[in-house]
Design a protein around this motif. Structure first.
Motif, PDB file in Angstrom:
ATOM      1  N   TYR A 263       0.826  -1.211   0.000  1.00 36.32           N
ATOM      2  CA  TYR A 263       0.000   0.000   0.000  1.00 36.32           C
ATOM      3  C   TYR A 263       0.861   1.262   0.000  1.00 36.32           C
ATOM      4  O   TYR A 263       0.500   2.263  -0.624  1.00 36.32           O
ATOM      5  N   ILE A 264       1.979   1.214   0.671  1.00 35.46           N
ATOM      6  CA  ILE A 264       2.877   2.372   0.665  1.00 35.46           C
ATOM      7  C   ILE A 264       3.538   2.510  -0.707  1.00 35.46           C
ATOM      8  O   ILE A 264       3.687   3.619  -1.228  1.00 35.46           O
ATOM      9  N   ALA A 265       3.917   1.392  -1.307  1.00 37.41           N
ATOM     10  CA  ALA A 265       4.499   1.437  -2.659  1.00 37.41           C
ATOM     11  C   ALA A 265       3.479   1.938  -3.674  1.00 37.41           C
ATOM     12  O   ALA A 265       3.826   2.652  -4.616  1.00 37.41           O
ATOM     13  N   LEU A 266       2.221   1.586  -3.470  1.00 33.84           N
ATOM     14  CA  LEU A 266       1.166   2.069  -4.354  1.00 33.84           C
ATOM     15  C   LEU A 266       1.018   3.587  -4.241  1.00 33.84           C
ATOM     16  O   LEU A 266       0.886   4.290  -5.255  1.00 33.84           O
ATOM     17  N   ALA A 267       1.065   4.111  -3.017  1.00 35.82           N
ATOM     18  CA  ALA A 267       1.019   5.564  -2.827  1.00 35.82           C
ATOM     19  C   ALA A 267       2.226   6.236  -3.454  1.00 35.82           C
ATOM     20  O   ALA A 267       2.116   7.316  -4.038  1.00 35.82           O
ATOM     21  N   GLN A 268       3.382   5.583  -3.365  1.00 35.27           N
ATOM     22  CA  GLN A 268       4.582   6.133  -3.979  1.00 35.27           C
ATOM     23  C   GLN A 268       4.447   6.177  -5.500  1.00 35.27           C
ATOM     24  O   GLN A 268       4.808   7.166  -6.130  1.00 35.27           O
ATOM     25  N   ARG A 269       3.907   5.129  -6.074  1.00 33.61           N
ATOM     26  CA  ARG A 269       3.722   5.103  -7.528  1.00 33.61           C
ATOM     27  C   ARG A 269       2.784   6.214  -7.982  1.00 33.61           C
ATOM     28  O   ARG A 269       3.054   6.901  -8.974  1.00 33.61           O
ATOM     29  N   PHE A 270       1.687   6.405  -7.262  1.00 39.39           N
ATOM     30  CA  PHE A 270       0.752   7.458  -7.643  1.00 39.39           C
ATOM     31  C   PHE A 270       1.370   8.845  -7.455  1.00 39.39           C
ATOM     32  O   PHE A 270       1.091   9.763  -8.218  1.00 39.39           O
ATOM     33  N   SER A 271       2.202   8.999  -6.438  1.00 41.83           N
ATOM     34  CA  SER A 271       2.847  10.304  -6.244  1.00 41.83           C
ATOM     35  C   SER A 271       3.906  10.578  -7.307  1.00 41.83           C
ATOM     36  O   SER A 271       4.223  11.724  -7.579  1.00 41.83           O
ATOM     37  N   PHE A 272       4.450   9.519  -7.912  1.00 40.38           N
ATOM     38  CA  PHE A 272       5.411   9.678  -9.001  1.00 40.38           C
ATOM     39  C   PHE A 272       4.738   9.879 -10.347  1.00 40.38           C
ATOM     40  O   PHE A 272       5.404  10.106 -11.350  1.00 40.38           O
ATOM     41  N   GLY A 273       3.401   9.762 -10.398  1.00 41.69           N
ATOM     42  CA  GLY A 273       2.701  10.062 -11.633  1.00 41.69           C
ATOM     43  C   GLY A 273       1.988   8.912 -12.303  1.00 41.69           C
ATOM     44  O   GLY A 273       1.415   9.096 -13.377  1.00 41.69           O
ATOM     45  N   ASP A 274       2.017   7.722 -11.720  1.00 41.32           N
ATOM     46  CA  ASP A 274       1.259   6.617 -12.317  1.00 41.32           C
ATOM     47  C   ASP A 274      -0.235   6.932 -12.256  1.00 41.32           C
ATOM     48  O   ASP A 274      -0.707   7.596 -11.333  1.00 41.32           O
ATOM     49  N   SER A 275      -0.963   6.442 -13.224  1.00 39.12           N
ATOM     50  CA  SER A 275      -2.400   6.725 -13.323  1.00 39.12           C
ATOM     51  C   SER A 275      -3.221   5.497 -12.938  1.00 39.12           C
ATOM     52  O   SER A 275      -2.889   4.385 -13.354  1.00 39.12           O
ATOM     53  N   PRO A 276      -4.289   5.709 -12.191  1.00 36.41           N
ATOM     54  CA  PRO A 276      -5.171   4.578 -11.897  1.00 36.41           C
ATOM     55  C   PRO A 276      -5.897   4.133 -13.166  1.00 36.41           C
ATOM     56  O   PRO A 276      -6.154   4.940 -14.060  1.00 36.41           O
ATOM     57  N   PHE A 277      -6.217   2.857 -13.238  1.00 37.84           N
ATOM     58  CA  PHE A 277      -6.898   2.219 -14.369  1.00 37.84           C
ATOM     59  C   PHE A 277      -6.048   2.175 -15.634  1.00 37.84           C
ATOM     60  O   PHE A 277      -6.457   1.594 -16.617  1.00 37.84           O
ATOM     61  N   ILE A 278      -4.893   2.823 -15.642  1.00 38.98           N
ATOM     62  CA  ILE A 278      -3.989   2.741 -16.793  1.00 38.98           C
ATOM     63  C   ILE A 278      -2.730   1.981 -16.390  1.00 38.98           C
ATOM     64  O   ILE A 278      -2.363   0.999 -17.033  1.00 38.98           O
ATOM     65  N   ASP A 279      -2.082   2.452 -15.322  1.00 39.67           N
ATOM     66  CA  ASP A 279      -0.856   1.811 -14.858  1.00 39.67           C
ATOM     67  C   ASP A 279      -1.109   0.783 -13.758  1.00 39.67           C
ATOM     68  O   ASP A 279      -0.233  -0.024 -13.463  1.00 39.67           O
ATOM     69  N   GLU A 280      -2.254   0.842 -13.139  1.00 41.18           N
ATOM     70  CA  GLU A 280      -2.584  -0.071 -12.038  1.00 41.18           C
ATOM     71  C   GLU A 280      -4.004  -0.564 -12.221  1.00 41.18           C
ATOM     72  O   GLU A 280      -4.938   0.226 -12.328  1.00 41.18           O
TER      73      GLU A 280
END
Length: 111
Positions: free
Chosen positions: A45-62
């Protein structure tokens, strides 16, 4: 004794027992936050927050269904990294955040 006085006495005793149990549980969880390794989803869950803070998009990258929890954790991740400048100690910080919200819920429900 009247029923009203008995009810007040029972409520007072319940409050005292709930407060003592809550304080003991909080102390135990606070001490245990410094020890142990979680082999389940804590780091995910922390890595997921890190990915989103780096610019990953929901439903596209995850595509995982738990991606929405990343939005809940992300403000705390950003707060921690903006204060410290790195992610060192983020697991312990998130454990404290969880403990804080857990204590608030306990106070709202039981006391």
């Amino acid at each position: 004794m009247s029923d009203e006085l008995l009810t007040k006495t029972l409520k007072k005793r319940f409050f005292i027992v709930a407060a003592v149990c809550g304080a003991v549980l909080f102390a135990f969880l606070l001490v245990s936050s410094f020890f142990g390794v979680d082999r389940r989803d804590e780091a995910y869950y922390i890595a997921l927050a890190q990915r989103f803070s780096f610019g990953d998009s929901p439903f596209i990258d995850e595509w995982h269904a738990s991606q929405f929890f990343g939005f809940i954790v992300m403000p705390f991740y950003l707060l921690f990294t903006s204060i410290t400048g790195s992610a060192d100690g983020i697991i312990l910080f998130m454990r404290f955040v969880y403990l804080f919200f857990d204590a608030i819920l306990y106070l709202l429900i039981c006391v």
